[in-house]
Design an enzyme around this catalytic site. Structure first.
Site, PDB file in Angstrom:
ATOM      1  N   GLU A 142       2.214  -3.005   8.667  1.00  0.00           N
ATOM      2  CA  GLU A 142       3.556  -3.576   8.485  1.00  0.00           C
ATOM      3  C   GLU A 142       3.569  -4.863   9.290  1.00  0.00           C
ATOM      4  O   GLU A 142       3.350  -4.857  10.503  1.00  0.00           O
ATOM      5  CB  GLU A 142       4.631  -2.579   8.929  1.00  0.00           C
ATOM      6  CG  GLU A 142       4.723  -1.409   7.974  1.00  0.00           C
ATOM      7  CD  GLU A 142       5.978  -0.560   8.123  1.00  0.00           C
ATOM      8  OE1 GLU A 142       6.876  -0.935   8.893  1.00  0.00           O
ATOM      9  OE2 GLU A 142       6.044   0.479   7.464  1.00  0.00           O
ATOM     10  N   GLU A 202       8.126  -5.217  -0.075  1.00  0.00           N
ATOM     11  CA  GLU A 202       9.016  -4.065  -0.256  1.00  0.00           C
ATOM     12  C   GLU A 202      10.484  -4.494  -0.203  1.00  0.00           C
ATOM     13  O   GLU A 202      10.914  -5.152   0.750  1.00  0.00           O
ATOM     14  CB  GLU A 202       8.721  -3.016   0.834  1.00  0.00           C
ATOM     15  CG  GLU A 202       9.627  -1.796   0.710  1.00  0.00           C
ATOM     16  CD  GLU A 202       9.149  -0.561   1.466  1.00  0.00           C
ATOM     17  OE1 GLU A 202       8.029  -0.574   2.021  1.00  0.00           O
ATOM     18  OE2 GLU A 202       9.903   0.420   1.504  1.00  0.00           O
ATOM     19  N   ASP A 223      -2.603   3.546   6.110  1.00  0.00           N
ATOM     20  CA  ASP A 223      -1.427   2.852   6.659  1.00  0.00           C
ATOM     21  C   ASP A 223      -1.408   3.078   8.174  1.00  0.00           C
ATOM     22  O   ASP A 223      -1.425   4.229   8.623  1.00  0.00           O
ATOM     23  CB  ASP A 223      -0.182   3.495   6.025  1.00  0.00           C
ATOM     24  CG  ASP A 223       0.994   2.567   5.964  1.00  0.00           C
ATOM     25  OD1 ASP A 223       0.854   1.386   6.319  1.00  0.00           O
ATOM     26  OD2 ASP A 223       2.068   3.037   5.522  1.00  0.00           O
ATOM     27  N   ASP A 275       2.237   5.903   5.760  1.00  0.00           N
ATOM     28  CA  ASP A 275       2.897   6.621   6.863  1.00  0.00           C
ATOM     29  C   ASP A 275       4.190   7.253   6.365  1.00  0.00           C
ATOM     30  O   ASP A 275       4.850   7.997   7.095  1.00  0.00           O
ATOM     31  CB  ASP A 275       3.122   5.691   8.075  1.00  0.00           C
ATOM     32  CG  ASP A 275       4.100   4.572   7.791  1.00  0.00           C
ATOM     33  OD1 ASP A 275       4.426   4.335   6.608  1.00  0.00           O
ATOM     34  OD2 ASP A 275       4.545   3.934   8.761  1.00  0.00           O
ATOM     35  N   SER A 276       4.527   7.020   5.086  1.00  0.00           N
ATOM     36  CA  SER A 276       5.617   7.762   4.451  1.00  0.00           C
ATOM     37  C   SER A 276       5.322   9.258   4.464  1.00  0.00           C
ATOM     38  O   SER A 276       6.226  10.067   4.207  1.00  0.00           O
ATOM     39  CB  SER A 276       5.836   7.270   3.011  1.00  0.00           C
ATOM     40  OG  SER A 276       4.619   7.233   2.306  1.00  0.00           O
ATOM     41  N   LYS A 282      -3.506  -0.890   6.095  1.00  0.00           N
ATOM     42  CA  LYS A 282      -2.294  -1.675   5.847  1.00  0.00           C
ATOM     43  C   LYS A 282      -1.521  -1.770   7.151  1.00  0.00           C
ATOM     44  O   LYS A 282      -1.409  -0.782   7.881  1.00  0.00           O
ATOM     45  CB  LYS A 282      -1.425  -1.027   4.769  1.00  0.00           C
ATOM     46  CG  LYS A 282      -0.125  -1.793   4.541  1.00  0.00           C
ATOM     47  CD  LYS A 282       0.628  -1.314   3.310  1.00  0.00           C
ATOM     48  CE  LYS A 282       1.453  -0.078   3.514  1.00  0.00           C
ATOM     49  NZ  LYS A 282       2.496  -0.193   4.579  1.00  0.00           N
TER      50      LYS A 282
HETATM   51  O1  KIV Z   1       4.116   4.319   3.648  1.00  0.00           O
HETATM   52  C1  KIV Z   1       4.245   3.991   2.454  1.00  0.00           C
HETATM   53  O2  KIV Z   1       4.293   4.833   1.551  1.00  0.00           O
HETATM   54  C2  KIV Z   1       4.351   2.568   2.144  1.00  0.00           C
HETATM   55  C3  KIV Z   1       4.589   2.179   0.719  1.00  0.00           C
HETATM   56  C4  KIV Z   1       5.948   2.512   0.295  1.00  0.00           C
HETATM   57  C5  KIV Z   1       4.246   0.769   0.458  1.00  0.00           C
HETATM   58  O3  KIV Z   1       4.239   1.766   3.014  1.00  0.00           O
END
Ligand code: KIV
Length: 270
Positions: free
Chosen positions: A113, A180, A81, A42-43, A111
């Site tokens: 959080e 992280e 994510d 989600d970055s 993934k």
């Molecule tokens: O969203 C992302 O890129 C992440 C990584 C930095 C682990 O969660």
């Protein structure tokens, strides 16, 4: 195509490699390099879409990028994510949102959080066939609560709580754990305690694998966190190419004969 089981088997033998990707050409480059896991993070919100944080990323938004990445990848494990509030509010919605990444977009895992609120949800997802990568330490979706991106697990109580949560997520069936921005001795301790692989970002050298944001790793991002490393300077290459293009068009040297063609049958139009 590697599976979550292959990843578990690799841990301990060889370090696991993981990078983010948000589009097909990048995913192809990362996959061809032999990276084990591609995270459609989600970055994407702050790295690609121009948001300040990951908070505005939506399920439809991430789905779009997961589809693009999955279509380009032959070998790596693709992990989607789950965005802010797409999980953990309502169980049915959480399962449907995560399931969509596998059913419609081609990811092999999601993934989350993680925190105390994701232990039961992880178990439910795993029971239903949705592999879960947990994520502890700095969880950027909490930026508004943290007031920034501070290092996590820095006192005894917080470190012990993180270790407990890591164990709870392993017991719930998570197949791996991202750590992280945590002290390297805490990451080492959690890695030692768990059977599932840990993948660190700003968590020191003792995790079973490492993950970075693609744009940070290749040097596209203008700013990178202190724990990241630029392994190239792709931004400089891009800037030089765009400058050359602008000069070529302005000086009328592009397009030349090599990039144009005349159609003889159209001679009559002159
Ligand atoms: O969203 C992302 O890129 C992440 C990584 C930095 C682990 O969660």
């Amino acid at each position: 195509m590697p599976t979550v089981r292959d990843l578990r088997a690799k841990a301990g033998d060889e370090p696991i490699t993981m990078l983010t990707a948000y589009d097909a050409p990048t995913a192809e480059i990362v996959d061809d390099a032999g990276v084990d896991v591609i995270l459609v993070g989600d970055s994407v919100g702050n790295v690609v879409l121009g948001h300040e944080t990951t908070v505005p990323v939506t399920v439809d938004g991430i789905a779009h990028h997961v589809g693009a990445v999955s279509r380009a990848v032959d070998d790596a494990l693709v992990v989607a994510d789950m965005p802010f509030l797409s999980f953990g509010v309502d169980e049915t919605d959480s399962l449907e949102n995560a399931g969509r990444m596998l059913k419609e977009e081609g990811a092999q895992a999601v993934k989350l959080e993680s925190g105390s609120h994701t232990v039961d949800l992880t178990e439910k997802m795993v029971q239903l066939g949705i592999p879960v990568m947990a994520h502890l330490g700095l969880t950027p979706q909490h930026v508004n609560q943290y007031g920034g991106y501070p290092r996590q697990g820095t006192d005894q109580e917080a470190a012990e709580r993180m270790l407990e949560l890591a164990i709870e997520h392993e017991e719930a069936g998570a197949f791996s754990l991202v750590l992280e921005h945590v002290p390297s001795n805490l990451a080492a301790r959690i890695t030692e305690e768990l059977d599932i692989p840990t993948v660190g970002i700003g968590a020191g050298p003792d995790c079973d694998g490492q993950v970075l944001v693609f744009d940070d790793a290749v040097g596209i991002s203008e700013w990178t966190p202190s724990f990241s490393k630029q392994f190239g300077n792709v931004r400089e290459e891009m800037e030089a190419a765009v400058d050359d293009y602008v000069s070529a068009v302005e000086s009328e040297t592009f397009p030349g004969d090599a990039h144009s063609y005349e159609e003889r049958d159209l001679e009559d139009i002159y």
